[in-house]
Design an enzyme around this catalytic site. Structure first.
Site, mmCIF file in Angstrom:
data_model
loop_
_atom_site.group_PDB
_atom_site.id
_atom_site.type_symbol
_atom_site.label_atom_id
_atom_site.label_comp_id
_atom_site.label_asym_id
_atom_site.label_seq_id
_atom_site.Cartn_x
_atom_site.Cartn_y
_atom_site.Cartn_z
ATOM 1 N N GLY A 13 61.451 90.684 66.615
ATOM 2 C CA GLY A 13 62.304 89.603 66.105
ATOM 3 C C GLY A 13 63.622 89.508 66.860
ATOM 4 O O GLY A 13 64.657 89.110 66.315
ATOM 5 N N GLY A 16 66.396 86.467 67.275
ATOM 6 C CA GLY A 16 67.198 85.995 66.157
ATOM 7 C C GLY A 16 68.665 86.380 66.244
ATOM 8 O O GLY A 16 69.149 86.832 67.288
ATOM 9 N N GLN A 17 69.360 86.194 65.098
ATOM 10 C CA GLN A 17 70.817 86.386 65.080
ATOM 11 C C GLN A 17 71.203 87.828 65.413
ATOM 12 O O GLN A 17 72.089 88.062 66.240
ATOM 13 C CB GLN A 17 71.378 86.021 63.691
ATOM 14 C CG GLN A 17 72.900 86.047 63.647
ATOM 15 C CD GLN A 17 73.488 86.011 62.238
ATOM 16 O OE1 GLN A 17 72.762 86.040 61.247
ATOM 17 N NE2 GLN A 17 74.794 85.958 62.160
ATOM 18 N N ASP A 39 59.514 88.926 70.436
ATOM 19 C CA ASP A 39 59.585 87.956 69.329
ATOM 20 C C ASP A 39 58.341 87.077 69.411
ATOM 21 O O ASP A 39 57.705 86.975 70.472
ATOM 22 C CB ASP A 39 60.845 87.077 69.451
ATOM 23 C CG ASP A 39 61.279 86.469 68.110
ATOM 24 O OD1 ASP A 39 62.340 86.876 67.595
ATOM 25 O OD2 ASP A 39 60.555 85.604 67.583
ATOM 26 N N ILE A 40 58.021 86.421 68.305
ATOM 27 C CA ILE A 40 56.934 85.442 68.322
ATOM 28 C C ILE A 40 57.455 84.142 68.944
ATOM 29 O O ILE A 40 56.696 83.311 69.422
ATOM 30 C CB ILE A 40 56.420 85.201 66.884
ATOM 31 C CG1 ILE A 40 55.046 84.529 66.885
ATOM 32 C CG2 ILE A 40 57.412 84.425 66.053
ATOM 33 C CD1 ILE A 40 54.414 84.446 65.510
ATOM 34 N N ARG A 41 58.795 83.973 68.895
ATOM 35 C CA ARG A 41 59.452 82.739 69.351
ATOM 36 C C ARG A 41 60.073 83.001 70.715
ATOM 37 O O ARG A 41 60.773 83.990 70.911
ATOM 38 C CB ARG A 41 60.531 82.406 68.322
ATOM 39 C CG ARG A 41 61.489 81.325 68.668
ATOM 40 C CD ARG A 41 62.256 80.894 67.402
ATOM 41 N NE ARG A 41 63.125 81.914 66.840
ATOM 42 C CZ ARG A 41 64.452 81.909 66.952
ATOM 43 N NH1 ARG A 41 65.065 80.961 67.621
ATOM 44 N NH2 ARG A 41 65.181 82.849 66.391
ATOM 45 N N TYR A 146 62.306 86.390 49.090
ATOM 46 C CA TYR A 146 62.898 87.188 50.168
ATOM 47 C C TYR A 146 63.386 88.539 49.632
ATOM 48 O O TYR A 146 63.099 89.602 50.206
ATOM 49 C CB TYR A 146 64.045 86.391 50.792
ATOM 50 C CG TYR A 146 64.884 87.134 51.797
ATOM 51 C CD1 TYR A 146 64.358 87.522 53.034
ATOM 52 C CD2 TYR A 146 66.220 87.438 51.525
ATOM 53 C CE1 TYR A 146 65.148 88.200 53.964
ATOM 54 C CE2 TYR A 146 67.012 88.096 52.454
ATOM 55 C CZ TYR A 146 66.476 88.478 53.669
ATOM 56 O OH TYR A 146 67.258 89.134 54.591
ATOM 57 N N LYS A 150 62.154 92.462 50.420
ATOM 58 C CA LYS A 150 63.073 93.505 50.910
ATOM 59 C C LYS A 150 62.983 94.759 50.033
ATOM 60 O O LYS A 150 63.057 95.872 50.535
ATOM 61 C CB LYS A 150 64.503 92.966 50.972
ATOM 62 C CG LYS A 150 64.705 91.961 52.091
ATOM 63 C CD LYS A 150 64.655 92.661 53.438
ATOM 64 C CE LYS A 150 64.397 91.770 54.594
ATOM 65 N NZ LYS A 150 64.204 92.468 55.859
HETATM 66 P P1 NAD Z 1 66.657 85.734 62.266
HETATM 67 O O1 NAD Z 1 65.936 84.795 61.370
HETATM 68 O O2 NAD Z 1 67.819 85.248 63.016
HETATM 69 O O3 NAD Z 1 65.622 86.386 63.296
HETATM 70 C C1 NAD Z 1 64.361 86.841 62.881
HETATM 71 C C2 NAD Z 1 63.417 86.677 64.033
HETATM 72 O O4 NAD Z 1 62.110 87.066 63.595
HETATM 73 C C3 NAD Z 1 63.308 85.245 64.568
HETATM 74 O O5 NAD Z 1 63.686 85.185 65.925
HETATM 75 C C4 NAD Z 1 61.833 84.889 64.391
HETATM 76 O O6 NAD Z 1 61.295 84.133 65.458
HETATM 77 C C5 NAD Z 1 61.200 86.279 64.333
HETATM 78 N N1 NAD Z 1 59.882 86.282 63.697
HETATM 79 C C6 NAD Z 1 59.460 85.584 62.625
HETATM 80 N N2 NAD Z 1 58.149 85.826 62.392
HETATM 81 C C7 NAD Z 1 57.747 86.716 63.350
HETATM 82 C C8 NAD Z 1 56.526 87.346 63.653
HETATM 83 N N3 NAD Z 1 55.410 87.130 62.933
HETATM 84 N N4 NAD Z 1 56.492 88.209 64.696
HETATM 85 C C9 NAD Z 1 57.582 88.435 65.448
HETATM 86 N N5 NAD Z 1 58.772 87.836 65.230
HETATM 87 C C10 NAD Z 1 58.841 87.002 64.179
HETATM 88 O O7 NAD Z 1 67.038 87.018 61.366
HETATM 89 P P2 NAD Z 1 68.202 88.077 61.614
HETATM 90 O O8 NAD Z 1 69.409 87.554 60.968
HETATM 91 O O9 NAD Z 1 68.250 88.478 63.025
HETATM 92 O O10 NAD Z 1 67.671 89.261 60.678
HETATM 93 C C11 NAD Z 1 67.009 90.389 61.169
HETATM 94 C C12 NAD Z 1 66.730 91.324 60.009
HETATM 95 O O11 NAD Z 1 67.948 91.642 59.324
HETATM 96 C C13 NAD Z 1 65.797 90.743 58.947
HETATM 97 O O12 NAD Z 1 65.003 91.776 58.417
HETATM 98 C C14 NAD Z 1 66.747 90.265 57.870
HETATM 99 O O13 NAD Z 1 66.140 90.250 56.607
HETATM 100 C C15 NAD Z 1 67.828 91.319 57.948
HETATM 101 N N6 NAD Z 1 69.109 90.835 57.424
HETATM 102 C C16 NAD Z 1 69.828 89.889 58.096
HETATM 103 C C17 NAD Z 1 71.032 89.461 57.555
HETATM 104 C C18 NAD Z 1 71.888 88.431 58.243
HETATM 105 O O14 NAD Z 1 72.886 87.970 57.669
HETATM 106 N N7 NAD Z 1 71.566 88.029 59.479
HETATM 107 C C19 NAD Z 1 71.489 89.988 56.336
HETATM 108 C C20 NAD Z 1 70.703 90.897 55.669
HETATM 109 C C21 NAD Z 1 69.523 91.345 56.233
HETATM 110 C C1 AKB Z 2 70.203 85.583 53.958
HETATM 111 O O1 AKB Z 2 71.157 84.896 53.545
HETATM 112 O O2 AKB Z 2 69.023 85.348 53.694
HETATM 113 C C2 AKB Z 2 70.536 86.811 54.766
HETATM 114 C C3 AKB Z 2 70.674 88.002 53.897
HETATM 115 C C4 AKB Z 2 71.927 88.230 53.140
HETATM 116 O O3 AKB Z 2 69.758 88.765 53.776
HETATM 117 N N1 AKB Z 2 71.728 86.545 55.542
#
Ligand code: NAD
Ligand code: AKB
Length: 321
Positions: A13, A16-17, A39-41, A146, A150
């Site tokens: 993944g 992503g962010q 990533d898948i994307r 979601y 988790k």
């Molecule tokens: P994001 O949505 O920006 O990135 C997630 C990535 O996963 C995307 O690029 C998407 O293409 C990829 N993805 C989706 N399905 C897939 C698959 N089948 N195979 C491979 N890749 C796949 O999310 P993020 O913000 O980078 O979050 C990463 C992790 O951190 C997640 O587990 C999220 O729950 C956790 N998290 C993030 C935040 C936040 O604020 N960003 C907060 C709490 C927890």
């Molecule tokens: C969301 O808003 O879904 C994420 C998180 C807090 O897990 N940023």
């Protein structure tokens, strides 16, 4: 078992962010060629993760996961692939399939190959019955799909640790604020989107109420916390190892808008809550992170003022370059 196929790191993944920041930091610490982003994307053409090895990979494809681990000589997986809260509520089946199915696939591979795993959790594990300052240990009754995935991820991680000795670690990230990549379909995305809109349009329409208060964190703190946890001696980690509460800062959407308007002349913000308000209302205002502080020395460096100053500076710099 002969031990893992190698010592390189696989990040799932990674487009992503969090991936944009985590891959860069891991490469600067452990060497550019030692971190394989996936990533898948397809990443954006200018994505920083393309500055090193990249492989397309779905975390639901166990065979490709295994061949990637063997061919790339992987020893540790940072498992970021997921569907976040807002996208997850509009497609709960996809959210469950990717978040739970993908985590099982990663943990199974870790068990087979003797890998270490970082699998993030979220403040979304808490539900409306949680105290407003969420304790580390409290009943977890999330109302979003979601959040449920988790909680399941934390339970799975603890099972693989206890039953098979897989060294899995995780953090319940707050909403993360960063500038390298856009936020990916979550509820806390307003705290990222507001900066770009402020600079580009001088105006933002915020999708939660002005008094909505949530735990938040600047990405630099999140990445530092992640790597500190992964480098902590295993004997320091107790039963919260799959989902440490980590505090950064806590502010209302109105306080964030005020801090930006003090620095961006003429900036205005309207508040027009949509369905994401409900998800935000189900989460706590803040978290008690004393367990992470005690067990592996967690301490945040950014508060609201420092974060807003740095976000505006970095976003302006990337815009003009
Ligand atoms: P994001 O949505 O920006 O990135 C997630 C990535 O996963 C995307 O690029 C998407 O293409 C990829 N993805 C989706 N399905 C897939 C698959 N089948 N195979 C491979 N890749 C796949 O999310 P993020 O913000 O980078 O979050 C990463 C992790 O951190 C997640 O587990 C999220 O729950 C956790 N998290 C993030 C935040 C936040 O604020 N960003 C907060 C709490 C927890
Ligand atoms: C969301 O808003 O879904 C994420 C998180 C807090 O897990 N940023």
């Amino acid at each position: 078992m002969d031990g893992p196929p190698g010592e390189r790191i696989l990040v799932t993944g990674a487009s992503g962010q969090i991936g944009a920041d985590l891959v860069c930091e891991l490469r600067s610490r452990y060497g550019r060629d030692n971190v394989v982003a996936s990533d898948i994307r397809e990443p954006e053409q200018d994505s920083p993760i393309l500055d090193g090895p990249y492989r397309p990979l779905s975390v639901l494809d166990g065979d490709s996961m295994e061949s990637t681990i063997e061919e790339e000589g992987i020893g540790t997986i940072y498992h970021l692939a997921a569907i976040l809260s807002a996208t997850g509520e509009s497609d709960p089946e996809l959210c469950h399939r990717v978040n739970v199915g993908g985590t099982v696939c990663v943990l199974e591979a870790a068990r087979d190959f003797g890998l270490r795993v970082y699998a993030p959790s979220s403040i979304a594990v808490f539900g409306p019955d949680s105290p407003r300052i969420a304790p580390q240990v409290t009943p977890l009754n999330p109302t979003t799909m979601y959040g449920k995935t988790k909680v399941t991820g934390e339970i799975l991680a603890m099972n693989y640790w206890k039953q098979y000795g897989v060294d899995v670690r995780g953090i319940r990230y707050p909403g993360l604020v960063s500038w390298k990549a856009p936020a990916g379909g979550g509820t806390t995305d307003y705290a990222v989107d507001i900066f770009r809109s402020a600079i580009e349009d001088g105006h933002y329409e915020c999708f939660v109420r002005e008094d909505t208060k949530l735990p938040m964190m600047y990405m630099d703190d999140a990445i530092r916390g992640t790597i500190s946890l992964m480098e902590a001696p295993i004997e320091n980690l107790g039963p919260s190892r799959a989902g440490y509460n980590l505090g950064g800062m806590s502010f209302t959407a109105g306080e964030l808008a005020d801090a930006i308007s003090e620095r961006v002349p003429g900036f205005t913000c309207d508040f027009a809550p949509d369905v994401r308000q409900e998800y935000a209302d189900s989460w706590p205002d803040d978290v008690d992170d004393s367990t992470a502080r005690d067990e592996w020395g967690w301490e945040p460096e950014y508060d609201l003022v420092k974060m807003v100053d740095e976000m505006l500076e970095m976003m302006r710099a990337t815009q003009s370059s």
